[in-house]
Design a protein around this motif. Structure first.
Motif: not given
Length: 248
Positions: A9-13, A206-217, A219-224, A246-248
């Protein structure tokens, strides 16, 4: 702890946009440049040849990593099936367009028809191999990603993004190339191509790992949300948000 019904039921942007991006990368990687072989000169190594489409295909795995990490396996599963459906439709559409009789009244068709057949007329064997390889590789990637997150309690994101890519891309390559080219290429050539393409795809991750970190971080803040697949049923053939998530 929330139930799957509450999670659904949760809406994601941004979920839909990520699914669209994943499908777009998948289709483009399979339609643009998969038959072109490029060669580059590397110091101390010499000339290396590779399928040009493989330069961008690993980006699809990064989309899969982000979807699984942020939204969970069940939602990543839906995205994988969306990509599989898009590939199947593109394959059928390409076959239909190529085999429709061209109009003799349009002179340009004399040039266009053979060009379409050359670019989009891959054999049924290669198309089947591509779809099976994608399906197997992406589901293995999502499963390993979700399980490693539970094992690490959400720490050390790089261990699961790179670890899941190592296993998922291996399954992809070990599925696609033998189905597509066994009996056509020599066994030694087949093995070399599998190893090189797997190495290149993991290196991109491996090379794009920093980009993945930035996007994941972000998104987690934006979507809660930060989804842990506790009790999720990892059946790849289901489209439901099943299990306790479980959603933290």
């Amino acid at each position: 702890m929330t139930t799957s019904d509450a999670a659904a039921a949760r809406g994601f942007r941004y979920y839909d946009l990520l699914v669209g991006g994943m499908v777009a990368v998948l289709l483009c990687s399979n339609l643009i440049g998969p038959a072109k072989v490029s060669a580059i000169e590397l110091p101390w190594i010499g000339a290396l040849s590779f399928g040009t489409g493989n330069l961008f295909f690993p980006i699809g795995y990064i989309f899969g990593d982000v979807l699984t990490e942020v939204y969970g396996y069940a939602r990543a599963r839906r995205a994988i099936w969306a990509g599989f459906g898009a590939m199947a439709f593109a394959t059928v559409m390409a076959w239909a367009v190529i085999h429709m009789p061209p109009s003799e009244a349009e002179p340009f068709n004399r040039q266009l028809q053979p060009a379409l057949a050359l670019v989009f007329g891959g054999t049924a064997r290669i198309a089947l191999a591509s779809m099976i390889g994608y399906w197997v590789g992406d589901f293995v990637n999502a499963f390993v990603m979700a399980r490693l997150k539970l094992l690490t309690n959400g720490r050390h994101l790089w261990t699961r993004t790179i670890g899941s890519t190592i296993v998922g891309q291996a399954c992809d390559s070990l599925t696609f190339y033998p189905i597509a080219f066994y009996g056509i290429w020599q066994s030694a050539t087949l093995a070399k191509v599998i190893v090189f393409n797997w190495t290149m795809k993991v290196a991109v991750e491996v090379v794009l790992t920093p980009v993945t970190y930035a996007v994941v971080g972000w998104l987690k803040r934006a979507e809660g949300v930060d989804t842990f697949d506790c009790g999720t049923h990892f059946n790849p053939f289901s489209l439901r948000d099943d299990g306790q998530v479980l959603e933290r």
